[in-house]
Design an enzyme around this catalytic site. Structure first.
Site, PDB file in Angstrom:
ATOM      1  N   GLU A  27       0.835  -1.210   0.000  1.00 47.07           N
ATOM      2  CA  GLU A  27       0.000   0.000   0.000  1.00 47.07           C
ATOM      3  C   GLU A  27       0.869   1.260   0.000  1.00 47.07           C
ATOM      4  O   GLU A  27       0.650   2.180   0.781  1.00 47.07           O
ATOM      5  CB  GLU A  27      -0.957  -0.003   1.211  1.00 47.07           C
ATOM      6  N   GLU A  44      -6.629  -7.782  -1.098  1.00 53.12           N
ATOM      7  CA  GLU A  44      -7.256  -7.787   0.229  1.00 53.12           C
ATOM      8  C   GLU A  44      -8.741  -7.525   0.092  1.00 53.12           C
ATOM      9  O   GLU A  44      -9.161  -6.374  -0.036  1.00 53.12           O
ATOM     10  CB  GLU A  44      -6.626  -6.729   1.154  1.00 53.12           C
TER      11      GLU A  44
END
Ligand SMILES: *[C@@H]1O[C@H](CO)[C@@H](O)[C@H](O)[C@H]1NC(C)=O
Ligand SMILES: *[C@@H]1O[C@H](CO)[C@@H](O)[C@H](O)[C@H]1NC(C)=O
Length: 842
Positions: free
Chosen positions: A187, A256
């Protein structure tokens, strides 16, 4: 999973090796991809993956968790690699016990599943310091996650260490191993967006460094929409159907898919309805998705002090399909298994073509994947309130609100995301009668500035700078001299001590007496103690015990965020007015005396005098408790019920169970839950007004048959006699099935031409070792309620119980057809009936 290499006679291997050495530059990896699929050993695949983090369970639990993941229809197990667990001090590596990464990957391999290895080494993960070792912060000149030479050197060294370890164990897919892809960074896009040029340079460097390690499998970067060409950019979130890979020829990956959310001390229990989760996955797949990973599939436990700052709890259950204790969470696990079967039936069409999309009505959408040899359709109703009927082909399909129906042959509906045909279950924490515990107590001494083993300096130091996270606890100690002529000594008005702290909790002692406790909140970890304190003429000992609850794991340069008493510290109400104590002489002591003595270990626990019986300390802060216990029989997972305690730490046989904090009561919005509509982590909360975490997982494998040492350090004061050992069990299982509800069996029947005979069945099964002992509720007709509180409706077949009692009692599993004749006839011929059953597992 084994490529042809591994089957080749070993005599030939040297020749083969030579061949590969000569031609290695032209050999393509066995794992490749295009925009529709992953291609593994020539097979085009849609991959279903689930996160299981190896240190969040025990090696003894791994085979069962992974088998349950396989039975749930997963192809891939995804895990982060936890740097701070593997390199606790520079160059000192640890790969044992819960950190035995190679063993974990081999367990996955033995189950016949693939691995997605997210090396990071930044992992976020609600894990202490985002996975970075604390020592890394103190490398001279370092700045995390940017174009910084010391950071890049350390990151490259650890990444290469892991890659080489995997290579030497032949764990990458081209070597015959299970690892089909890796991840570098995590991320990073949002950070790069904030810091611009150095972020861009760092992301490029990280990608090239990773690719340069030559693993032979693809690398991904999540949330990195400018990822370099050879890297796949992926999506994380509750929904990712609208995500487009930055490069059109890359597969669309969802690294995710959040199955729930994490629990924090002070926060409620998060829940994500499986109808919405299945809906989001079906939407992703119908929009060209080729890889979905559930984060988490098994969340597990933040053992020890691995939970991150900002009050992340010891449980990391995540409302995942496998619960913290390793039991199936139903209907979540079963409904997703059914979804995965439906997706796999569509796979031939999904991997070979793009969908044609049409809009047959308001909020309705139809995706058809039609190739030469296969056809699959997804019918969607996005309305959050109304059901809809879609005409497709020459048939009509009923769609509940916010749902997708899957038709793997473009005709037969085998699955709808909002209609659950798998069973649900109710679990309970069952007290074990054999566990009345005999406690002994020992009082932790309050430290003062003139104790010999403290470190003195001028001014206030940041907490982690001093502790290096060796302990949650740091004493800040100073003296205050009060002249006999101070006005307050005569007029009974005590001065006000004010202490500002960057977090996360603080106990204030004056002359050895606890004067108050404060702690930070979920929105702001900072805290201020400000209260009247009792001072006497002469020297007064001020002892501040500052408690860190984990280091931060996320945010721009989180390595620079502070903890502990940074001041100002002031005393108001003296003759001179306000005295500033901030810059005077302060002494420091890291950790508790009991920690230094190792009171949690077998040998250390005998180094002090414990008291018991009527002398046992109760409701006293800063107290150590110990007891011994025997392992309960059976294999049920175990937990400690800590209700009645405040805050502290728990150890079993020297292993750190984690931080307990049942004194932190959950605040939130627990006003019910409807599955339809966009989910956020603040929707569908439960447990408000109760301790955020009452039960603490004790892995079975940590127990010997008898004489296990249980030690609790309690900061706030509690009643240890209220602590009990409980086992987690499935109490009952339920089915709630409509007549004619589509099921995967339908497809097989349709395929064999028996389309007129489609019927639904209720399947019930208790976990291994348990049997159905009673039918608590059964109603065929129009029953109401949910598992655990079903009730009869306006229509009920009188023989509802008979078939279930006959077929189920005494068995581990049973099934019953949902048709009138089974229940003695149709109780209300013109209604759409269903069967609701609750069966007790004993
Ligand atoms: C699927 O991918 C193709 C090719 O990139 C694209 O044209 C199409 O719009 C995508 N369809 C959906 C529903 O995302
Ligand atoms: C950290 O500790 C060192 C001594 O080890 C001290 O010199 C320095 O001022 C401290 N920094 C902070 C921010 O507390």
């Amino acid at each position: 999973m084994y490529n042809s290499m591994s089957r080749i006679n070993s005599v030939l291997l040297p020749m083969i090796a030579l061949f590969f050495w000569v031609f290695s530059s032209s050999v393509t990896a066995d794992v490749s991809y295009d925009d529709k699929a992953f291609i593994i050993d020539g097979h085009r695949k849609i991959l279903i993956s689930g996160s299981i983090h190896y240190p969040r369970s025990t090696p003894e639990m791994w085979p069962d968790l992974i088998q349950k993941a396989k039975d749930g229809g997963l192809d891939v197990i995804q895990t982060y690699v936890f740097w701070n667990g593997h390199e606790p001090s520079p160059g000192q590596y640890y790969f044992e016990g819960r950190y035995d990464l190679v063993r974990f990957i081999k367990v996955v391999q033995q189950a016949g599943l693939y691995v997605h290895l997210r090396i990071g080494p930044y992992v976020c993960a609600e894990w202490n310091f985002g996975g970075f070792p604390v020592w890394l912060k103190y490398v001279p000149g370092i700045a995390f996650r940017t174009d910084n030479e010391p950071f890049k050197a350390a990151m490259e060294k650890f990444t290469a260490k892991i890659v080489n370890m995997m290579k030497s164990e032949n764990l990458f897919e081209p070597q015959g191993g299970p690892i089909i892809m890796s991840q570098i960074e995590n991320e990073y896009g949002p950070i790069e967006w904030e810091i611009h040029a150095p972020g861009k340079a760092y992301a490029k460097w990280a990608a090239e460094m990773a690719v340069g390690l030559g693993t032979g499998v693809p690398w991904i970067m999540c949330k990195q929409d400018d990822a370099p060409d050879q890297i796949i950019d992926t999506c994380n979130g509750f929904y990712c159907e609208g995500f487009r890979p930055h490069k059109a020829s890359n597969p669309k990956m969802w690294t995710e898919a959040w199955t729930g959310w994490y629990t924090r001390f002070g926060g409620p229990a998060p829940n994500r309805p499986v109808e919405d989760l299945a809906f989001s996955v079906a939407r992703f797949i119908q929009n060209n998705g080729s890889f979905v990973n559930y984060y988490m599939y098994h969340g597990g436990t933040n053992f020890g002090r691995t939970a991150t700052g900002r009050f992340v709890a010891t449980t990391y259950d995540y409302d995942a399909p496998i619960d913290e204790y390793g039991l199936l969470r139903e209907p979540k696990w079963g409904h997703l298994r059914d979804l995965h079967r439906a997706i796999k039936l569509c796979e031939p069409a999904l991997v070979s073509t793009y969908p044609t999309v049409s809009w047959p009505g308001n909020n309705l959408e139809v995706h058809v994947f039609k190739s030469k040899s296969a056809c699959a359709a997804f019918l969607a109703n996005y309305d959050t309130k109304s059901s809809a009927t879609v005409t497709f082909g020459n048939k009509q399909y009923d769609l509940p609100p916010w749902s997708v129906s899957i038709l793997p042959d473009c005709k037969t509906e085998v699955f709808n995301t909002a209609r659950i045909s798998s069973q649900s279950s109710k679990t309970k924490m069952e007290p074990l009668s054999t566990t009345a515990l005999d406690w002994q107590s020992y009082n932790e001494e309050t430290v003062s500035a003139d104790d010999s083993d403290t470190l003195a300096t001028n001014g206030l130091w940041e907490q982690v700078n001093v502790t290096r996270d060796a302990s949650d606890y740091l004493w800040y100690l100073t003296d205050v001299n009060i002249q006999p002529d101070e006005g307050f000594l005569g007029n009974g008005q005590s001065p006000v001590l004010t202490v500002m702290s960057a977090g996360h909790a603080l106990h204030v002692f004056i002359n050895g007496q606890l004067s108050g406790t404060v702690y930070g909140g979920l929105e702001n970890p900072k805290l201020t103690f400000s209260d009247n304190v009792k001072l006497r003429a002469g020297i007064n000992k001020i002892s501040l015990l500052s408690v860190a609850v984990g280091l931060p794991n996320v945010g721009l340069h989180f390595e620079t965020w502070n903890a502990g008493v940074l001041g100002p510290v002031t005393l108001k109400g003296l003759n001179e007015g306000t005295r500033d104590l901030t810059n005077q002489k302060w002494s420091y002591k890291v950790g508790l005396e009991g920690e230094a003595l190792g009171l949690h270990t077998i040998s250390g626990s005998s180094s002090v005098e414990w008291v018991e019986g009527s002398s046992l300390a109760q409701k006293q802060p800063m107290t150590w408790y110990k007891t011994t216990l025997n392992a309960p029989e059976g294999n049920d997972p175990l937990a400690l019920d800590m209700n009645g305690m405040g805050k502290g730490l728990i150890w079993l046989n020297g292993e750190s169970v984690g931080r307990h904090w049942p004194g932190y009561i959950a605040k939130g919005n627990c006003n019910g839950c409807y599955y339809a509509g966009t989910f956020t982590e603040n929707k569908c909360q439960s447990n408000c007004g109760e301790p955020s975490q009452r039960w603490y997982h004790i892995p079975r494998s940590w127990l010997k048959p008898s004489g296990n040492l249980l030690v609790v350090f309690e900061e706030w004061g509690g009643d240890p006699n209220a602590i009990s050992l409980v086992r987690r069990r499935t109490e009952s299982v339920c089915a709630d099935i409509y007549e004619g509800q589509p099921s995967l069996k339908n497809l097989r029947m349709a395929a064999s031409g028996r389309r007129d005979k489609l019927q639904s069945k209720a399947h019930l099964w208790c976990p291994p070792g348990q049997k159905i002992s009673d039918i608590k509720f059964a109603s065929y007709g129009l029953p109401q309620g949910t598992c655990g509180n079903f009730r009869e409706g306006s229509c009920n077949a009188h023989k509802s119980y008979d078939a279930l009692k006959r077929n189920c009692i005494g068995h581990q599993s049973c099934s019953v057809s949902v048709v009138p004749k089974v229940f003695g006839g149709d109780p209300c011929p013109n209604s759409a009936k269903k069967l609701s059953v609750e069966a007790i597992c004993s």
